[in-house]
Motif scaffolding. Sequence first.
Motif, PDB file in Angstrom:
ATOM      1  N   CYS A  68      31.073  49.375  47.637  1.00  0.00           N
ATOM      2  CA  CYS A  68      31.541  48.437  46.614  1.00  0.00           C
ATOM      3  C   CYS A  68      32.803  47.714  47.064  1.00  0.00           C
ATOM      4  O   CYS A  68      32.935  46.510  46.835  1.00  0.00           O
ATOM      5  N   ALA A  69      33.707  48.427  47.706  1.00  0.00           N
ATOM      6  CA  ALA A  69      34.938  47.785  48.178  1.00  0.00           C
ATOM      7  C   ALA A  69      34.625  46.746  49.257  1.00  0.00           C
ATOM      8  O   ALA A  69      35.145  45.625  49.227  1.00  0.00           O
ATOM      9  N   VAL A  70      33.758  47.103  50.194  1.00  0.00           N
ATOM     10  CA  VAL A  70      33.398  46.165  51.268  1.00  0.00           C
ATOM     11  C   VAL A  70      32.676  44.959  50.692  1.00  0.00           C
ATOM     12  O   VAL A  70      32.977  43.809  51.040  1.00  0.00           O
ATOM     13  N   TRP A  71      31.713  45.206  49.800  1.00  0.00           N
ATOM     14  CA  TRP A  71      31.015  44.084  49.160  1.00  0.00           C
ATOM     15  C   TRP A  71      31.988  43.224  48.369  1.00  0.00           C
ATOM     16  O   TRP A  71      31.873  41.999  48.339  1.00  0.00           O
ATOM     17  N   GLY A  72      32.957  43.865  47.729  1.00  0.00           N
ATOM     18  CA  GLY A  72      33.957  43.108  46.977  1.00  0.00           C
ATOM     19  C   GLY A  72      34.768  42.194  47.871  1.00  0.00           C
ATOM     20  O   GLY A  72      35.036  41.044  47.526  1.00  0.00           O
ATOM     21  N   VAL A  73      35.147  42.702  49.042  1.00  0.00           N
ATOM     22  CA  VAL A  73      35.903  41.870  49.990  1.00  0.00           C
ATOM     23  C   VAL A  73      35.039  40.708  50.480  1.00  0.00           C
ATOM     24  O   VAL A  73      35.493  39.560  50.539  1.00  0.00           O
ATOM     25  N   PHE A  74      33.773  40.998  50.827  1.00  0.00           N
ATOM     26  CA  PHE A  74      32.876  39.902  51.212  1.00  0.00           C
ATOM     27  C   PHE A  74      32.715  38.911  50.060  1.00  0.00           C
ATOM     28  O   PHE A  74      32.650  37.701  50.278  1.00  0.00           O
ATOM     29  N   GLU A 106      32.335  34.256  40.877  1.00  0.00           N
ATOM     30  CA  GLU A 106      32.348  34.984  42.144  1.00  0.00           C
ATOM     31  C   GLU A 106      33.636  35.786  42.308  1.00  0.00           C
ATOM     32  O   GLU A 106      33.605  36.921  42.796  1.00  0.00           O
ATOM     33  N   VAL A 107      34.762  35.230  41.886  1.00  0.00           N
ATOM     34  CA  VAL A 107      36.029  35.969  41.956  1.00  0.00           C
ATOM     35  C   VAL A 107      35.981  37.188  41.043  1.00  0.00           C
ATOM     36  O   VAL A 107      36.342  38.296  41.446  1.00  0.00           O
ATOM     37  N   VAL A 108      35.510  37.010  39.813  1.00  0.00           N
ATOM     38  CA  VAL A 108      35.447  38.113  38.848  1.00  0.00           C
ATOM     39  C   VAL A 108      34.528  39.223  39.345  1.00  0.00           C
ATOM     40  O   VAL A 108      34.879  40.411  39.296  1.00  0.00           O
ATOM     41  N   LEU A 109      33.348  38.861  39.828  1.00  0.00           N
ATOM     42  CA  LEU A 109      32.412  39.872  40.316  1.00  0.00           C
ATOM     43  C   LEU A 109      32.963  40.609  41.539  1.00  0.00           C
ATOM     44  O   LEU A 109      32.813  41.832  41.664  1.00  0.00           O
ATOM     45  N   ALA A 110      33.612  39.885  42.433  1.00  0.00           N
ATOM     46  CA  ALA A 110      34.194  40.524  43.613  1.00  0.00           C
ATOM     47  C   ALA A 110      35.295  41.500  43.205  1.00  0.00           C
ATOM     48  O   ALA A 110      35.346  42.636  43.685  1.00  0.00           O
ATOM     49  N   LEU A 111      36.173  41.078  42.310  1.00  0.00           N
ATOM     50  CA  LEU A 111      37.251  41.959  41.863  1.00  0.00           C
ATOM     51  C   LEU A 111      36.715  43.156  41.090  1.00  0.00           C
ATOM     52  O   LEU A 111      37.252  44.260  41.188  1.00  0.00           O
ATOM     53  N   GLU A 112      35.651  42.947  40.324  1.00  0.00           N
ATOM     54  CA  GLU A 112      35.033  44.060  39.605  1.00  0.00           C
ATOM     55  C   GLU A 112      34.517  45.103  40.593  1.00  0.00           C
ATOM     56  O   GLU A 112      34.690  46.305  40.395  1.00  0.00           O
ATOM     57  N   LEU A 113      33.890  44.666  41.659  1.00  0.00           N
ATOM     58  CA  LEU A 113      33.406  45.604  42.665  1.00  0.00           C
ATOM     59  C   LEU A 113      34.555  46.369  43.319  1.00  0.00           C
ATOM     60  O   LEU A 113      34.445  47.558  43.585  1.00  0.00           O
ATOM     61  N   ILE A 114      35.649  45.689  43.574  1.00  0.00           N
ATOM     62  CA  ILE A 114      36.771  46.324  44.251  1.00  0.00           C
ATOM     63  C   ILE A 114      37.489  47.321  43.342  1.00  0.00           C
ATOM     64  O   ILE A 114      37.829  48.420  43.763  1.00  0.00           O
ATOM     65  N   SER A 116      36.521  48.519  40.058  1.00  0.00           N
ATOM     66  CA  SER A 116      35.800  49.367  39.106  1.00  0.00           C
ATOM     67  C   SER A 116      35.599  50.750  39.692  1.00  0.00           C
ATOM     68  O   SER A 116      35.608  50.954  40.891  1.00  0.00           O
ATOM     69  N   SER A 117      35.370  51.702  38.809  1.00  0.00           N
ATOM     70  CA  SER A 117      35.091  53.060  39.285  1.00  0.00           C
ATOM     71  C   SER A 117      34.041  53.697  38.384  1.00  0.00           C
ATOM     72  O   SER A 117      33.758  53.229  37.297  1.00  0.00           O
ATOM     73  N   GLY A 118      33.485  54.794  38.850  1.00  0.00           N
ATOM     74  CA  GLY A 118      32.548  55.562  38.048  1.00  0.00           C
ATOM     75  C   GLY A 118      31.285  54.809  37.691  1.00  0.00           C
ATOM     76  O   GLY A 118      30.687  54.145  38.520  1.00  0.00           O
ATOM     77  N   GLU A 119      30.898  54.922  36.443  1.00  0.00           N
ATOM     78  CA  GLU A 119      29.646  54.323  35.972  1.00  0.00           C
ATOM     79  C   GLU A 119      29.643  52.802  36.071  1.00  0.00           C
ATOM     80  O   GLU A 119      28.593  52.205  36.245  1.00  0.00           O
ATOM     81  N   ALA A 120      30.810  52.166  35.972  1.00  0.00           N
ATOM     82  CA  ALA A 120      30.856  50.708  36.090  1.00  0.00           C
ATOM     83  C   ALA A 120      30.365  50.276  37.461  1.00  0.00           C
ATOM     84  O   ALA A 120      29.622  49.303  37.589  1.00  0.00           O
ATOM     85  N   ILE A 121      30.759  51.012  38.494  1.00  0.00           N
ATOM     86  CA  ILE A 121      30.306  50.686  39.846  1.00  0.00           C
ATOM     87  C   ILE A 121      28.806  50.924  39.965  1.00  0.00           C
ATOM     88  O   ILE A 121      28.075  50.099  40.504  1.00  0.00           O
ATOM     89  N   LEU A 122      28.357  52.060  39.456  1.00  0.00           N
ATOM     90  CA  LEU A 122      26.933  52.372  39.536  1.00  0.00           C
ATOM     91  C   LEU A 122      26.096  51.316  38.826  1.00  0.00           C
ATOM     92  O   LEU A 122      25.077  50.867  39.338  1.00  0.00           O
ATOM     93  N   LEU A 123      26.543  50.914  37.637  1.00  0.00           N
ATOM     94  CA  LEU A 123      25.809  49.879  36.905  1.00  0.00           C
ATOM     95  C   LEU A 123      25.805  48.573  37.683  1.00  0.00           C
ATOM     96  O   LEU A 123      24.773  47.922  37.814  1.00  0.00           O
ATOM     97  N   HIS A 124      26.953  48.209  38.235  1.00  0.00           N
ATOM     98  CA  HIS A 124      27.049  46.958  38.987  1.00  0.00           C
ATOM     99  C   HIS A 124      26.132  46.981  40.200  1.00  0.00           C
ATOM    100  O   HIS A 124      25.424  46.018  40.476  1.00  0.00           O
ATOM    101  N   VAL A 125      26.147  48.083  40.921  1.00  0.00           N
ATOM    102  CA  VAL A 125      25.300  48.188  42.108  1.00  0.00           C
ATOM    103  C   VAL A 125      23.831  48.168  41.717  1.00  0.00           C
ATOM    104  O   VAL A 125      23.012  47.525  42.371  1.00  0.00           O
TER     105      VAL A 125
END
Length: 148
Positions: A68-74, A106-114, A116-125
């Motif tokens: 998620c962090a790497v995808w967020g940076v991309f 795109e900025v919001v989604l990238a920052l959310e990936l970077i 977020s934690s727990g279930e938010a990341i799982l849901l996003h992925v």
Amino acid sequence: MLAPVVAPWVTRLAGLVMVVLGVEQSVEGFREKKYRHAERIQPALGLLLVVVGVIPLWMGEEALVLICAVWGVFGLFQAAHALNHVIAAAACRRFSWWKCTVALLEVVLALELIFSSGEAILLHVRLLGLELLAAALSYRSRETMQLE
């Protein structure tokens, strides 16, 4: 429906995509001797992508936060290109609310990936993982997104 079946494999698939992109970037960088120019990071960044991509292949879903962090940076790089289009259009007095909305999203989604934690990341992925993988694959064919 398909997300619960695919979700356990998204992390490993993302790792595989990162390894492939890293190998391509490194090979191209070494073939074109870009390592001779200190300002060009293509070979080194490709090697780092390979290293980071191997971790999810080995660890599976335990490496989800890393992916998620790497995808967020991309995503931030992609957002920068979208924002650049907004700025260029505004400079030519052709401001586009649509391009501005896309850049903001795109900025919001990238920052959310970077961040977020727990279930938010799982849901996003689970919801966007496959789309992000498709974007990563199309990324390699876009000259404006070259890792340099």
